[in-house]
Each structure stands twice: as C-alpha cells, then as structure tokens.
Scaffold this motif. Structure first.
Motif, PDB file in Angstrom:
ATOM      1  N   HIS A  39       0.805  -1.218   0.000  1.00 27.21           N
ATOM      2  CA  HIS A  39       0.000   0.000   0.000  1.00 27.21           C
ATOM      3  C   HIS A  39       0.842   1.274   0.000  1.00 27.21           C
ATOM      4  N   THR A  40       1.807   1.364   0.866  1.00 31.60           N
ATOM      5  CA  THR A  40       2.606   2.587   0.983  1.00 31.60           C
ATOM      6  C   THR A  40       3.843   2.484   0.095  1.00 31.60           C
ATOM      7  N   PRO A  41       4.463   3.630  -0.231  1.00 31.12           N
ATOM      8  CA  PRO A  41       5.707   3.595  -1.017  1.00 31.12           C
ATOM      9  C   PRO A  41       6.780   2.729  -0.377  1.00 31.12           C
ATOM     10  N   ALA A  42       6.913   2.815   0.949  1.00 34.63           N
ATOM     11  CA  ALA A  42       7.932   2.021   1.634  1.00 34.63           C
ATOM     12  C   ALA A  42       7.624   0.529   1.524  1.00 34.63           C
ATOM     13  N   GLU A  43       6.347   0.158   1.675  1.00 31.34           N
ATOM     14  CA  GLU A  43       5.963  -1.246   1.541  1.00 31.34           C
ATOM     15  C   GLU A  43       6.266  -1.765   0.143  1.00 31.34           C
ATOM     16  N   LYS A  44       5.996  -0.961  -0.860  1.00 32.05           N
ATOM     17  CA  LYS A  44       6.252  -1.376  -2.234  1.00 32.05           C
ATOM     18  C   LYS A  44       7.735  -1.634  -2.459  1.00 32.05           C
ATOM     19  N   ASP A  45       8.577  -0.741  -1.916  1.00 32.34           N
ATOM     20  CA  ASP A  45      10.024  -0.922  -2.072  1.00 32.34           C
ATOM     21  C   ASP A  45      10.500  -2.185  -1.372  1.00 32.34           C
ATOM     22  N   MET A  46      10.017  -2.392  -0.148  1.00 32.82           N
ATOM     23  CA  MET A  46      10.432  -3.581   0.605  1.00 32.82           C
ATOM     24  C   MET A  46       9.975  -4.860  -0.084  1.00 32.82           C
ATOM     25  N   LEU A  47       8.750  -4.838  -0.609  1.00 30.75           N
ATOM     26  CA  LEU A  47       8.220  -6.033  -1.261  1.00 30.75           C
ATOM     27  C   LEU A  47       8.938  -6.294  -2.580  1.00 30.75           C
ATOM     28  N   LEU A  48       9.210  -5.240  -3.351  1.00 32.25           N
ATOM     29  CA  LEU A  48       9.919  -5.421  -4.620  1.00 32.25           C
ATOM     30  C   LEU A  48      11.300  -6.014  -4.395  1.00 32.25           C
ATOM     31  N   MET A  49      12.071  -5.410  -3.482  1.00 32.88           N
ATOM     32  CA  MET A  49      13.445  -5.864  -3.277  1.00 32.88           C
ATOM     33  C   MET A  49      13.503  -7.250  -2.633  1.00 32.88           C
ATOM     34  N   SER A  50      12.610  -7.529  -1.700  1.00 30.23           N
ATOM     35  CA  SER A  50      12.615  -8.857  -1.079  1.00 30.23           C
ATOM     36  C   SER A  50      12.154  -9.919  -2.083  1.00 30.23           C
ATOM     37  N   ALA A  51      11.189  -9.579  -2.948  1.00 31.10           N
ATOM     38  CA  ALA A  51      10.737 -10.540  -3.966  1.00 31.10           C
ATOM     39  C   ALA A  51      11.836 -10.812  -4.983  1.00 31.10           C
ATOM     40  N   LEU A  52      12.532  -9.754  -5.428  1.00 29.87           N
ATOM     41  CA  LEU A  52      13.646  -9.947  -6.361  1.00 29.87           C
ATOM     42  C   LEU A  52      14.715 -10.842  -5.744  1.00 29.87           C
ATOM     43  N   THR A  53      14.989 -10.610  -4.462  1.00 29.25           N
ATOM     44  CA  THR A  53      16.033 -11.378  -3.788  1.00 29.25           C
ATOM     45  C   THR A  53      15.613 -12.835  -3.605  1.00 29.25           C
ATOM     46  N   ALA A  54      14.365 -13.052  -3.207  1.00 31.01           N
ATOM     47  CA  ALA A  54      13.872 -14.421  -3.059  1.00 31.01           C
ATOM     48  C   ALA A  54      13.921 -15.156  -4.397  1.00 31.01           C
ATOM     49  N   CYS A  55      13.480 -14.492  -5.451  1.00 33.09           N
ATOM     50  CA  CYS A  55      13.491 -15.112  -6.780  1.00 33.09           C
ATOM     51  C   CYS A  55      14.916 -15.406  -7.240  1.00 33.09           C
ATOM     52  N   SER A  56      15.869 -14.584  -6.802  1.00 33.56           N
ATOM     53  CA  SER A  56      17.256 -14.800  -7.217  1.00 33.56           C
ATOM     54  C   SER A  56      17.806 -16.126  -6.721  1.00 33.56           C
ATOM     55  N   SER A  57      17.160 -16.708  -5.705  1.00 31.55           N
ATOM     56  CA  SER A  57      17.642 -17.973  -5.136  1.00 31.55           C
ATOM     57  C   SER A  57      17.169 -19.186  -5.921  1.00 31.55           C
ATOM     58  N   VAL A  58      16.228 -18.999  -6.841  1.00 32.62           N
ATOM     59  CA  VAL A  58      15.620 -20.152  -7.526  1.00 32.62           C
ATOM     60  C   VAL A  58      15.708 -20.018  -9.042  1.00 32.62           C
ATOM     61  N   LEU A  59      16.815 -19.463  -9.526  1.00 28.70           N
ATOM     62  CA  LEU A  59      17.032 -19.334 -10.967  1.00 28.70           C
ATOM     63  C   LEU A  59      18.328 -20.055 -11.326  1.00 28.70           C
ATOM     64  N   PRO A  60      18.330 -21.388 -11.291  1.00 28.44           N
ATOM     65  CA  PRO A  60      19.552 -22.155 -11.551  1.00 28.44           C
ATOM     66  C   PRO A  60      19.974 -22.095 -13.010  1.00 28.44           C
ATOM     67  N   ASN A  61      21.247 -22.360 -13.225  1.00 29.41           N
ATOM     68  CA  ASN A  61      21.824 -22.480 -14.570  1.00 29.41           C
ATOM     69  C   ASN A  61      21.825 -21.179 -15.362  1.00 29.41           C
TER      70      ASN A  61
END
Length: 445
Positions: A39-61
């Motif tokens: 909802h808030t700008p800060a929440e969006k930033d936290m969710l974007l960066m944490s989602a990018l980081t989580a996804c970075s762990s499951v992109l093998p090869n």
C-alpha cells in the motif's frame, strides 16, 4: 544529482523510493501482481526488493561474466532492510512464501536461527545453494553474535561465489561455487552487528534498503486483502514452473548488449563522483560493485519475463534483428543470441539501472550511519558467555585441535581453551573418549 545533497530530508527520502519513481508496467507480470499487495511507497520498495532477492535464489543455470577474468556471477542477491519496529518490515515475509513450494520439493531455505556450524552443514548438504530469510532481527543479533566473523566471511565469499571452507566440519570441508541469497530485516543496531565497519568487504556486497517511515494504524493493516493468499499462490506457482524448467536446462549465459555495457560503465563513472567526494574513497567500492548488482537484477528481470528461456534445445530464440515488423510483439518481450547467450532488453536494463541508482543512495545512508558509529567501542563479551559460546560451536564429538582452532577464531587463547576443557571434564559437561578426543555429555543451552 540533487538527491545526494541532503540524503536525510523528508523530500529527499521520498526521492529515494524505488517503485514510486519507476514505470511499474515495465516489470514482469509476477512482480506486478505481487506489488498490488503493498500500500505505501515504503511497503512497495520492501516487497519489490525482497521478492527480487527471493526469486534470485531459484534461478539455476543462469550466469553472466564480469571483469577482466570473465568471472561467472549468478543471480543471487543478499539484502538487509533496515528500519524501526513500526515501519512495516513484515511485508517482506511475502517473499518467503514465493519460494516455499520450491523448498518443499528441493530443500533450499536455511534458518537464520542457527549456529555457524549448522548453517555451514546445511549449505554444504544443499550443494552450496540456499536462501536465508529472517525477519526477527534479534535472532540475527543473538545467534550470530557468537560467530559474527565466520558469518560475515561466509556471506562475503558467497556474494562472490568464492569457496567457503571449514576444516572442523566432518560432513563437508569445502563448499565450492556457493550460490546463496538472503533477506534480513531489522534495526540499525542489528544491521551494524553484521556489518561493523565500512571497511569490511561485506558492506559493498550486501544491498541495503533504509526505511525511514512509520505505518499508520488503520483497517488496511488490521485486515489483509482477501485475495492476497491467491495472489501469492499464483505467483509462487509461476515461479516454481520457471525454476523447474531452468533446473533441467543447460547453463545459459546472460549478457548486456555492447551499448548497455558501455552505458553502465559510463553511468557509474560519471553519475557518482560527487557522492564519492562527499563520503570518501571507501564508498568507491560500493559504486563499482553496484555494476554487478545491476546486472544481477537485469538477469532476474529477464529470466522472470522470458518464458522462451525454458524451451527445449531445438527451439529457436528470436532475435530483435530477425523479427518481422508485422509480428505482434514489443521490445520488452524480445531478446537475441550472442554466442548462445540471452541478451537483456533495453527496458529490463533501464529498470535494473534505475533500481541500482536508488540502492546506491540507500547504501550511502547506511554508509553514513556505520561511519558515525565506528569510534564506538563494541561491548565486550563476558568470559562466561565466551565459554558457553565456544562449547556450543563444537560438535558433539571433537578433538583437541578442533577446540583450539575454534577458540582462536573466537579470540580465545590456547591456554584458556584447555583450562575450560579441564573444567568441563571436572563438572561432567564433556567426557574423554580417548587421548585428545572428547564428547559432550550435557545439552548445551
């Protein structure tokens, strides 16, 4: 860049927001759907960066080559979200839900609430691949304090995919080519426990997001959106499908176009001299390493966008130069081949560069905070605490050499370690099996 003149004003804080200053339509569909839950700008930033980081762990090869030696780098990001207790850091936990289905099929998640030996053994068992997600800052401070040097070194090496070794671990002494992603959230004091100095090599390798806002207490936080679970479930299924396809595909190289690479180098060399002059030459390493972070983010965005990456070996990847003008597509959905590499589209590069621009400014704030506390003497650990810590770090069965080696890592003398060993034998905490070999008898708290 006017943003760097006053990093701490409320106006400039607003300029540091990532999502509010980008075109969200340029993001892959998975990220766009997840961001609707913030909802808030800060929440969006936290969710974007944490989602990018989580996804970075499951992109093998997937990898790219960087530097004079053409070293291979993988998608893995490491992120620390720094904020007060009331800034809404809990939204980052949604990122953990994205990778849980993958973890259930192939163990991936490593608990933050673990001693260094347990962390090392888990990472080794998972062949160097892992994801740490810890939202309780006190866990980081209390559990990791006993072996901060070990964690700091291991995380720094993992960020560069350098070999991590531990001579006292029987199951595996060497972890080659580690690929570890991590999301941590906590207060500045908890962040500072892990990164005590700006001269510490881990500072420039750990992405930092500073959140200087407080949530308003209203109904939208009391009652989460009814479809939030469905959104995360759908996104997790999409990510699982991508992971599964990449897992069984051959390694693929990602690369920027020549123009993008030239722009990246020119941008970092010309956009931040003022910031480096303000903060000092030590900040130069942050700017240089941001090039790696930007390319990692670009690779993550490209992987999440391009389903063609998961096609079979016989499928042809369309190049922007060979597409017919009447094909129904746009630049965001095309990429070509350079020596079998898949190439970043301009929109993904621009998005990654913009994110990097904002992250550099967040890291500048962290730099100022850490720099301002460097002269403060760290509290000393009581001898009794050191004794308990040393015992907890030893395996159930250990040799005298393991005791001495672990003691030295904790700054404890050889003589003191042996004195404690004799004390443990006298009170029954450990028993002597044979010469130079001991076993714990009582549970260590």
């Amino acid at each position: 860049m006017n943003e760097i003149q006053n990093l701490n004003s409320s106006e400039e804080q607003a300029n540091l927001h990532i999502v509010e200053n980008m075109d969200v339509n340029n993001l892959p569909e998975l990220l766009k759907s997840v961001l609707l839950l913030a909802h808030t700008p800060a929440e969006k930033d936290m969710l974007l960066m944490s989602a990018l980081t989580a996804c970075s762990s499951v992109l093998p090869n997937l990898y790219f080559k960087y530097g004079i030696g053409a070293k291979r780098y993988y998608p893995n990001l490491q992120l620390f979200i720094v904020g007060s207790a009331a800034c809404g850091k809990g939204i980052a936990n949604l990122a953990l839900e994205l990778v849980k289905p993958i973890h259930e099929a192939n163990p991936l998640i490593i608990p933050g609430d673990a001693t260094y030996p347990a962390f090392y053994q888990t990472l080794a068992k998972q062949k160097g691949r892992g994801y740490i997600h810890e939202s309780e800052g006190s866990v980081i401070t209390d559990i990791w304090r006993s072996s901060t040097v070990n964690y700091n070194t291991a995380l720094r090496k993992a960020a560069e995919h350098e070999t991590i070794s531990r001579a006292r671990c029987k199951e595996a002494s060497v972890i080659e080519n580690p690929q570890l992603s991590m999301v941590l959230t906590g207060t500045f004091s908890q962040y500072h426990a892990l990164v005590p100095s700006i001269e510490n090599g881990y500072f420039s390798r750990l992405l930092t997001l500073i959140v200087d806002e407080h949530q308003a207490f209203n109904s939208q936080y009391v009652q989460p959106s009814e479809n939030s679970g469905d959104v995360i479930k759908a996104a997790a299924e999409q990510l699982y499908h991508l992971y599964e396809k990449l897992l069984f595909s051959k390694p693929r190289e990602f690369c920027l176009t020549p123009d993008q690479r030239t722009r990246l180098g020119h941008h970092l060399e010309t956009a931040y001299p003022t910031l480096i002059r303000m903060l000092g030459e030590d900040f130069h390493s942050v700017v240089l390493r941001m090039a790696v972070h930007i390319e990692r983010i670009a690779m993550i965005l490209s992987a999440m966008r391009h389903s063609a990456l998961t096609r079979g070996e016989g499928d042809e990847l369309k190049s922007p130069h060979t597409m017919r003008e009447n094909e129904h597509t746009d630049s965001r959905m095309t990429f070509g081949k350079i020596n079998d590499a898949f190439v970043c589209s301009d929109v993904d590069y621009q998005t990654a560069e913009m994110i990097g621009n904002k992250l550099i400014l967040h890291m500048a704030q962290a730099y100022q905070l850490v720099k301002g506390t460097e002269k403060i003497e760290a509290p000393k650990v009581k001898p009794l605490d050191q004794k308990q810590i040393l015992l907890s770090l030893l395996p159930e069965e250990f040799e005298s050499k393991m005791l001495v080696d672990e003691a030295q890592l904790q700054g404890i003398s050889r003589r003191t370690a042996f004195n404690w060993s004799e004390e443990w034998q006298d009170n029954g905490t450990i028993i002597k099996i044979r010469h130079g070999v001991f076993k714990k008898r009582l549970a260590v708290a």
